[in-house]
Design an enzyme around this catalytic site. Structure first.
Site, mmCIF file in Angstrom:
data_model
loop_
_atom_site.group_PDB
_atom_site.id
_atom_site.type_symbol
_atom_site.label_atom_id
_atom_site.label_comp_id
_atom_site.label_asym_id
_atom_site.label_seq_id
_atom_site.Cartn_x
_atom_site.Cartn_y
_atom_site.Cartn_z
ATOM 1 N N HIS A 63 116.864 -10.117 35.652
ATOM 2 C CA HIS A 63 118.008 -11.015 35.735
ATOM 3 C C HIS A 63 117.837 -12.117 36.791
ATOM 4 O O HIS A 63 118.668 -13.026 36.879
ATOM 5 C CB HIS A 63 119.279 -10.216 36.034
ATOM 6 C CG HIS A 63 120.510 -10.780 35.391
ATOM 7 N ND1 HIS A 63 120.526 -12.001 34.759
ATOM 8 C CD2 HIS A 63 121.770 -10.294 35.277
ATOM 9 C CE1 HIS A 63 121.732 -12.243 34.285
ATOM 10 N NE2 HIS A 63 122.519 -11.227 34.581
ATOM 11 N N ARG A 64 116.749 -12.058 37.575
ATOM 12 C CA ARG A 64 116.497 -13.144 38.521
ATOM 13 C C ARG A 64 116.079 -14.417 37.798
ATOM 14 O O ARG A 64 116.379 -15.526 38.260
ATOM 15 C CB ARG A 64 115.388 -12.741 39.515
ATOM 16 C CG ARG A 64 115.751 -11.616 40.461
ATOM 17 C CD ARG A 64 114.545 -11.221 41.317
ATOM 18 N NE ARG A 64 113.424 -10.758 40.511
ATOM 19 C CZ ARG A 64 112.223 -10.419 41.011
ATOM 20 N NH1 ARG A 64 112.003 -10.523 42.313
ATOM 21 N NH2 ARG A 64 111.268 -10.000 40.213
#
Length: 475
Positions: free
Chosen positions: A446-447
């Site tokens: 999710h970065r």
């Protein structure tokens, strides 16, 4: 009096996998007293990434095996010493011989250690992998030490020696790992096969020719052996009432555990799920099998179309084929897709990848996928094939599992889990009818992948599997 100069050369455990620090000795193919030749495979070792056969880089007689089978040895540690014979001559001339022997050891800049499945290693590592000690001795054959033999038992002698077995010192027949695996499955002793390949290498054709010369009734047993081969080695399982069983954590399993812990606590995982009607895809798979349009020997499976669907979705959304660079604080969008396929092998889970998979046709992808899976099952995947992956597929459906939350392969941004295909009641064209349905799960970092991007990729894969003809129009 006639004397002979002998040099003891020591072969050290090489780094067979780009920075690995240790390897386990799986089996020795020689014993003290055996004659070995330059390039002859003397042992098989397992690193954290793969099993590799090690060839000796010089001629001579095995002096000592320093570790037994099953031992874990650090890279750079001596594992075998070989007595190399020099020139024989009169006793007075023997004294200056050591000085002459030293330059001979240095005059080998072209000698390269070549590991099975790899190209030659360049640089000074070859010189570091062995040390030369010169001694003078009377030219008398030295018997193998009796005490050293139990530490490294040699393979059982074949019942009927063949022409190849007449090589001095019982040299191991030359054959590539896949050919050795095929010979094992067919129950053929390589020493009974006449080689026709270059430099006396045994080929697949040699094995098939040898098998054809045997009795015809043996064929059904061969078929069964090939099917059952991948299940031949399993981890020990505790038996009720028999007490605890301890399994050492090493090799591939140790590396996998470390990688998964690092991934789970480094990358923030998000997983999304979708159910897909893959009835048309399953029909398309059957059509490809029956038509043989991808090639007669090409294995066609639902996984092939899942892989093609994911690659097509990545082409439409290339941002998901990326890597997080912590040091530079940058997101690196990769120029090509190296598609990893998680493979469960007798030695543990590995993830070899198909280089530049996105540029391959469906036929080319099928061939590459078949070779990757077969090599992984044989335990012969080279470390290079497990490096540089950018996205991965894990096929949990082969175990009857509907789906799961896959953990990212370290350094990658996404992994797709392909679940079991089941016949379920499904609304199709306004009616509830039985359809072939599967569940897909996409985990992503999710970065660098937000919910919108991850959802678009997963939705594209689902749409392509529901309507496989779009693989042509979208690709």
């Amino acid at each position: 009096m006639t004397t002979e100069v002998r040099s003891l050369r020591e072969f050290k455990m090489p780094d067979v996998g780009e920075g690995l620090t240790e390897a386990e000795i799986l089996s020795w193919y020689v014993k003290p007293g055996d004659t070995v030749t330059d390039g002859q495979v003397v042992c098989e070792v397992e690193t954290a990434k793969a099993a590799v056969e090690l060839p000796i880089p010089f001629n001579g007689v095995v002096e000592q095996l320093f570790f037994p089978e099953g031992a874990t040895v650090d890279v750079g540690t001596v594992i075998i010493s070989v007595a190399v014979a020099g020139e024989a001559g009169a006793a007075p001339a023997a004294a200056p011989a050591p000085a002459a022997a030293e330059p001979a050891a240095e005059a080998e800049p072209e000698r390269r250690e070549v590991l099975v499945g790899y190209g030659p290693r360049t640089g000074g590592s070859q010189r570091r992998a062995r040390r030369t000690t010169t001694v003078t001795a009377v030219a008398t054959p030295k018997p193998a030490p009796a005490a050293a033999a139990p530490a490294a038992p040699a393979p059982a002698a074949p019942a009927a020696p063949a022409p190849v077995a007449e090589v001095p010192g019982g040299q191991r027949p030359l054959a590539k790992p896949p050919v050795r695996k095929l010979a094992k499955d067919l129950g053929i002793d390589l020493r009974a096969v006449t080689p026709t390949g270059p430099d006396g290498v045994i080929t697949r054709e040699d094995l098939h020719a040898h098998a054809a010369a045997q009795a015809a009734p043996a064929a059904p047993a061969v078929e069964q052996a090939v099917v059952e081969a991948p299940e031949a080695v399993v981890a020990p399982v505790p038996v009720s009432g028999a007490g605890d069983v301890r399994v050492p954590i090493k090799g591939v399993r140790k590396a996998t555990a470390q990688a998964m812990v690092a991934s789970a606590f480094t990358a923030p995982h998000v997983t999304e799920f979708v159910q897909v009607d893959v009835t048309r895809t399953m029909k398309f798979v059957r059509k490809l099998k029956e038509s043989g349009e991808l090639g007669r020997d090409v294995r066609v499976s639902p996984l092939l179309l899942v892989a093609k669907a994911l690659l097509t979705a990545i082409k439409r959304h290339p941002e998901i084929n990326a890597q997080w660079d912590e040091a530079a604080q940058e997101i690196v969008v990769k120029g090509q897709v190296n598609l990893g396929i998680a493979a469960a092998t007798p030695r543990g889970l590995i993830v070899p990848n198909i280089k530049d998979a996105g540029s391959r046709t469906l036929s080319g992808l099928a061939v590459a996928l078949g070779e990757l899976v077969e090599t992984a099952r044989q335990g012969k995947t080279p470390p290079a094939d497990m490096q540089g992956g950018t996205v991965t597929i894990t096929n949990v459906g082969v175990f009857g599992v509907d789906t799961g939350t896959p953990i990212l392969n370290p350094g990658e941004a996404a992994i797709l889990a392909f679940g079991a295909v089941r016949e379920l009641p499904w609304v199709h064209k306004g009616k509830v009818v039985p359809r072939q349905v599967t569940t897909l799960a996409l985990s992503f970092d999710h970065r660098l992948v937000d919910g919108e991007l991850g959802s678009k990729v997963l939705a594209d894969v689902a749409a392509l599997l529901e309507h496989p003809k779009r693989l042509i129009t979208w690709g």
